[in-house]
Design an enzyme around this catalytic site. Sequence first.
Site, PDB file in Angstrom:
ATOM      1  N   HIS A 285      57.381  14.675 -18.339  1.00 56.10           N
ATOM      2  CA  HIS A 285      58.484  13.702 -18.462  1.00 56.10           C
ATOM      3  C   HIS A 285      58.810  13.573 -19.955  1.00 56.10           C
ATOM      4  O   HIS A 285      59.158  14.566 -20.587  1.00 56.10           O
ATOM      5  CB  HIS A 285      58.019  12.401 -17.792  1.00 56.10           C
ATOM      6  CG  HIS A 285      59.081  11.378 -17.548  1.00 56.10           C
ATOM      7  ND1 HIS A 285      60.418  11.614 -17.679  1.00 56.10           N
ATOM      8  CD2 HIS A 285      58.976  10.058 -17.174  1.00 56.10           C
ATOM      9  CE1 HIS A 285      61.097  10.510 -17.403  1.00 56.10           C
ATOM     10  NE2 HIS A 285      60.245   9.554 -17.097  1.00 56.10           N
ATOM     11  N   HIS A 324      64.625  20.974 -14.225  1.00 53.77           N
ATOM     12  CA  HIS A 324      64.805  19.546 -13.955  1.00 53.77           C
ATOM     13  C   HIS A 324      64.858  19.342 -12.452  1.00 53.77           C
ATOM     14  O   HIS A 324      65.399  20.196 -11.741  1.00 53.77           O
ATOM     15  CB  HIS A 324      66.114  19.033 -14.591  1.00 53.77           C
ATOM     16  CG  HIS A 324      66.129  17.567 -14.772  1.00 53.77           C
ATOM     17  ND1 HIS A 324      66.504  16.713 -13.763  1.00 53.77           N
ATOM     18  CD2 HIS A 324      65.791  16.794 -15.827  1.00 53.77           C
ATOM     19  CE1 HIS A 324      66.408  15.475 -14.208  1.00 53.77           C
ATOM     20  NE2 HIS A 324      65.968  15.494 -15.453  1.00 53.77           N
ATOM     21  N   ASP A 380      65.066  17.660 -23.372  1.00 60.30           N
ATOM     22  CA  ASP A 380      63.960  17.759 -24.324  1.00 60.30           C
ATOM     23  C   ASP A 380      63.926  19.064 -25.097  1.00 60.30           C
ATOM     24  O   ASP A 380      63.144  19.210 -26.028  1.00 60.30           O
ATOM     25  CB  ASP A 380      62.629  17.580 -23.587  1.00 60.30           C
ATOM     26  CG  ASP A 380      62.459  16.155 -23.114  1.00 60.30           C
ATOM     27  OD1 ASP A 380      62.774  15.259 -23.898  1.00 60.30           O
ATOM     28  OD2 ASP A 380      62.032  15.957 -21.966  1.00 60.30           O
TER      29      ASP A 380
END
Length: 446
Positions: A285, A324, A380
Amino acid sequence: MNPTKPETQVEAEGTTRMSRDTLSVTDNRTGKAYEIPIQHDTIHATDLRQIKVNADDFGMMSYDPAFNNTALCQSKITYIDGDKGILRYRGYSIEELAEKSTYLETAYLILNGELPTKSQLEEWIYHVTHHTFIHESVKKFLDGFHYDAHPMGMMISAIAALSTFYPEAKDIFNKESRLRQTYRLIGKMPTLAAFSYRHSLGMPFAYPDNDLSYAGNFLNMLFKTSELKYRPNPTLEHALDVLFILHADHEQNCSANAMRCVGSSHVDPFSATAAATAALYGPLHGGANEEVLRMLLEIGSLSNVPAFIKRVKAGETKLMGFGHRIYKNYDPRARIIKRVADGVFEIMGRNPLLNIALECERIALEDDYFVKRKLYPNVDFYTGLIYQSMGFPVTMFPVLFAIPRTSGWIAQWQEMLLDPEQKIARPRQIYMGSELRPYASIGQRG
Ligand code: CMC
């Protein structure tokens, strides 16, 4: 949510069949047929409980590890279309918010459902800004951490500890109290984050400067040294603010789910936010940005990229910052972040790891392994490069995610609390363990 379905539907030329918003189910164990209502393309899981073989059966459940196909709530906060790569807060596109809004204005929108008027915005900023200081005792226990303590660990503890300073936060059904805790949480997160960072350097804490913007004050608390007044670089301040907007909410992800789940026990919002922060800390995460940078450092040079991708495809490691649960297309946040990165690199110099990241992306976007699985860069993948160029150590990356996500967590928590359909979260299980057996004394075992 889908528009209401038509009442009738033409099946073949000349024949018309009635169409109803229901699902017909036949249980082949008993031959019984059931009609289950459909709303928003969804059936209510408890409607399955009427499906039984015997009257004293528990009834049918749905099995959904990791909530792959289970809607936990009805929400009005964030909309994602993962196939098209769309992200909206309260109906506003992330692209437009990133270009025209500020983090605090976006946080107000996420929490209240509407963009603030000028006076509402001024009042909101005033209150958040005037809740940035932390109790001196919080500083004392931050001092108790090792110099190399991970700042996320320090954050989780410090946020939980705030509940002991504000016991009235337990009054969760009092609107005024919820608002006060909201000011406190959003106001104090950057302070706790910056103090954790300064502690790791052994530097004295720099107190909040209420003249500065939310992002500007955060930079001040992180990087101020002996100057009388810290003046943040406007490009870096703006870049950080945009990154905060992009991270403000992301509907029912792992940490939002932790916030809702823990909050559903009616604990105070500081304890629930500490739980959400802990969920965010994980490498799958919010900890992924930290892992991306470590991965790029491990790859080390452009020539090593193909061999690394080969290892990923062999299942030996993951391409961190890729993939994702919801996005099966380019994460729209990653696109905006690439643009932000250009601005930061212009001032701070191009991050040498960028070329490795771009090469990983280039190869992955053409490679069958990634294409078939619809693995694209997520939020990210590039943030770590920007943060590193701005002077943040790797361990601060997930903290930079937690600060802005606080507004999303509080919005999710509040929506859950005020939703009459919600109760304490309590999933079911399918028990696969032993049947009842007699206790074996220690001499009879093994
Ligand atoms: N590298 C290589 N293979 C991957 C990756 C990756 N990053 N992500 C998924 N896969 C493969 C996975 O092995 C599986 O392959 P197979 O079908 O052969 O078993 C397939 O793609 C589907 O993946 P999954 O694990 O079933 O997907 P998920 O929805 O459970 O997991 C994820 C989503 C984000 C946890 C995962 O893609 C991942 O671990 N990515 C790397 C960590 C990361 O970047 N996390 C940040 C997410 S975005 C920000 C946030 O939410 O905090």
